[in-house]
Design an enzyme around this catalytic site. Structure first.
Site, PDB file in Angstrom:
ATOM      1  N   ILE A   8       0.848  -1.190   0.000  1.00 35.80           N
ATOM      2  CA  ILE A   8       0.000   0.000   0.000  1.00 35.80           C
ATOM      3  C   ILE A   8       0.884   1.240   0.000  1.00 35.80           C
ATOM      4  CG2 ILE A   8      -1.759   1.313   1.250  1.00 35.80           C
ATOM      5  CD1 ILE A   8      -2.630  -1.279   2.588  1.00 35.80           C
ATOM      6  N   ASP A   9       0.782   2.046  -1.052  1.00 35.17           N
ATOM      7  CA  ASP A   9       1.415   3.361  -1.090  1.00 35.17           C
ATOM      8  C   ASP A   9       0.348   4.388  -0.761  1.00 35.17           C
ATOM      9  OD1 ASP A   9       3.791   2.196  -1.999  1.00 35.17           O
ATOM     10  OD2 ASP A   9       3.242   2.457  -4.106  1.00 35.17           O
ATOM     11  N   CYS A  10       0.591   5.248   0.212  1.00 37.02           N
ATOM     12  CA  CYS A  10      -0.446   6.215   0.581  1.00 37.02           C
ATOM     13  C   CYS A  10       0.149   7.595   0.828  1.00 37.02           C
ATOM     14  CB  CYS A  10      -1.246   5.735   1.782  1.00 37.02           C
ATOM     15  SG  CYS A  10      -0.282   5.471   3.269  1.00 37.02           S
ATOM     16  N   PHE A  64      -2.514   5.244  -3.334  1.00 34.99           N
ATOM     17  CA  PHE A  64      -2.071   5.589  -4.685  1.00 34.99           C
ATOM     18  C   PHE A  64      -1.516   4.350  -5.378  1.00 34.99           C
ATOM     19  CE2 PHE A  64      -2.580   9.740  -3.068  1.00 34.99           C
ATOM     20  CZ  PHE A  64      -2.554  10.642  -4.128  1.00 34.99           C
TER      21      PHE A  64
END
Length: 251
Positions: free
Chosen positions: A129-131, A142
């Protein structure tokens, strides 16, 4: 108590290692094989290797380079980047990689996680998870190396990944990437305390004290870092290092 892990996270671009700041300005920092040989000597827990261009450019994983890396590595490897099908994952496992990290492809087709987990086991699949924090303070997920806002909350997506069958979650803060001013402890704890799989936090480590602070303030299972293990001093000279994790006063 199980000792919490400290994991170097290496970024690949055009067969070289790079380091970014907030997912931008990739700076070449060396050859991946040389870096891995150094980490072998330092007996690191495991290694995360991410191709930052593969998904964004719709490329398949670089199997030749992955095979070279796996052949040199003495520690478990998690590879991410460009994995879009079960066949991609199967090929990577056949090269000697222990885990695959799925990011953009899961956002496009969550069932990919279940198919990989069903065939190879949940322990082999990491949901990435890229946030980034928005203007009003909330975080959003994202994709495509941080270029596309998926309009989903990290917690909602982490829980969806867990339900789909991941064995771990890799939580990466775009805002903290390469800045070396500490982790977003509140974000990390919100995710780690609301899922039942291990969470690896990445983004922000500037010192050993930052690692200890994160472990003391959150229930996160592991920490990953790039700049901390690649740069040295205020001028950010390239010098690969790794702490004596037995001296980290955490369980």
């Amino acid at each position: 108590m199980v000792r919490r892990r400290v994991i170097p996270c290496l970024l690949l671009k055009d067969r070289g290692l790079v380091k970014t700041v907030k997912f931008k300005e990739p700076k070449y920092v060396g050859d991946p094989i040389n870096a891995i040989r150094i980490f072998n000597e330092k007996e690191v827990d495991e290694l995360i290797l991410l191709d930052i261009d593969a998904s964004r450019l719709n490329q398949e994983p670089n199997y030749e380079l992955i095979a070279e890396v796996a052949g040199e590595c003495f520690m478990p490897i998690c590879y991410g980047g460009g994995i879009k099908t079960l066949e991609h994952a199967e090929k990577i496992f056949s090269l000697g990689v222990e885990k695959v990290s799925i990011n953009t492809a899961a956002l496009m087709d969550l069932s990919l996680i279940r198919r990989i987990a069903d065939k190879f086991g949940s322990q082999s699949v990491v949901g990435s998870i890229d946030c980034r924090k928005g203007f009003w303070g909330g975080h959003s997920v994202f994709s495509e190396n941080g270029t596309r806002d998926m309009k989903r909350s990290p917690l909602e997506w982490a829980q969806a990944l867990e339900e789909a069958g991941v064995g771990e979650i890799f939580l990466n803060s775009i805002d903290r990437d390469g800045v070396q001013k500490g982790f977003d402890n509140a974000l990390v704890e919100n995710i780690a305390s609301n899922v039942h799989v291990p969470v690896i936090a990445c983004g922000g480590a500037g010192s050993i004290a930052d690692l200890i602070d994160l472990f003391e303030r959150t229930c996160v299972s592991a920490v990953a870092a790039g700049s901390l293990f690649v740069f040295h001093g205020k001028h950010r000279a390239v010098l690969i290092s790794y702490p004596d994790v037995n001296k980290l006063d955490v369980g």
